[in-house]
Write a protein that holds these residues in place. Sequence first.
Motif, mmCIF file in Angstrom:
data_model
loop_
_atom_site.group_PDB
_atom_site.id
_atom_site.type_symbol
_atom_site.label_atom_id
_atom_site.label_comp_id
_atom_site.label_asym_id
_atom_site.label_seq_id
_atom_site.Cartn_x
_atom_site.Cartn_y
_atom_site.Cartn_z
ATOM 1 N N GLU A 23 37.343 45.983 42.766
ATOM 2 C CA GLU A 23 38.680 45.610 42.293
ATOM 3 C C GLU A 23 39.332 44.628 43.275
ATOM 4 N N GLN A 38 37.578 41.369 42.695
ATOM 5 C CA GLN A 38 38.062 40.801 41.432
ATOM 6 C C GLN A 38 39.281 39.897 41.658
ATOM 7 N N LYS A 55 36.310 35.226 36.447
ATOM 8 C CA LYS A 55 36.836 36.475 35.910
ATOM 9 C C LYS A 55 35.749 37.547 35.959
ATOM 10 N N LEU A 56 36.069 38.669 36.592
ATOM 11 C CA LEU A 56 35.120 39.785 36.663
ATOM 12 C C LEU A 56 35.535 40.890 35.705
ATOM 13 N N GLU A 57 34.569 41.399 34.974
ATOM 14 C CA GLU A 57 34.779 42.594 34.168
ATOM 15 C C GLU A 57 34.019 43.732 34.852
ATOM 16 N N ILE A 58 34.744 44.733 35.321
ATOM 17 C CA ILE A 58 34.130 45.839 36.057
ATOM 18 C C ILE A 58 33.733 46.937 35.081
#
Length: 267
Positions: free
Chosen positions: A46, A49, A58-61
């Motif tokens: 996070e 991110q 853009k990171l999607e965790i």
Amino acid sequence: MKLRSLIGTAVIISSIAVLLAGCGRQAGDKVLKVGVTAGPHTEIMEAVQKVAAKDGLKLEIVEFNDYIQPNVALSQGDIDMNSFQHQPYLDNVIKDRKYDLVTVAKTVIFPMGLYSQKIKNIADLRPGAIVAIPNDPTNGGRALLLLAKAGLIQLKPGTGLKAAVSDIVENPKNITVKELDAAQIPRSLPDVDLAAINTNYAMTAGLVPTKDAIAMEAADSPYANILVCRSRDRDDRNIQKLIKAYHSPAVKQFIEEHFKGSVVPAW
């Protein structure tokens, strides 16, 4: 004339559709799905991110609650990277399942440490001392490597990460290695002279590796955690952006301040 207009309009519409599709792919390229396990790996990602967003990534965790699914999901293409494991674990998974996965960077280490209530320095360990280590093969071997690094024992050449007590070839202080369940070792501290304890169990016992351990795994330990992707994606620009964000001063500062020495940057 009308036919020509219709054809012209169709060509324009087709061109716009192709252009929009192209723009969609470019936007999609900027979203990276990263699999992590719940806990510290999620918290750190996070922080990554936020840093990555400043670089246009853009990171999607995607959070997992076990150690099996993150590699399954990565191999199947459901995620683009994962961050939860160390190299020996990945090596075993690749050997067993033939996944085409590779390590692209180190992340953090949850360092195993040597703890004692009786001495403050390894040099003060008495001859014949009792030393507790985990009784499972992975953590037992890890503990023996740490004892060897501390100069207490010497292991058979070529033993590697699968060291066992039977591989000890030199024991100058004639220490007695006592194999115990890893979770029980912190409670055994009053009864032994030295103990090798995993970070998770040390934390439960109120111990901080960087403060309380008299010897500890270094950042170059083979048990440092890693970022993993599919082999074909290792040079992808977005993956390189993620590595840059993870290794940023801001993320390093977050790890050091948030975990207070229980989790240590490994880069």
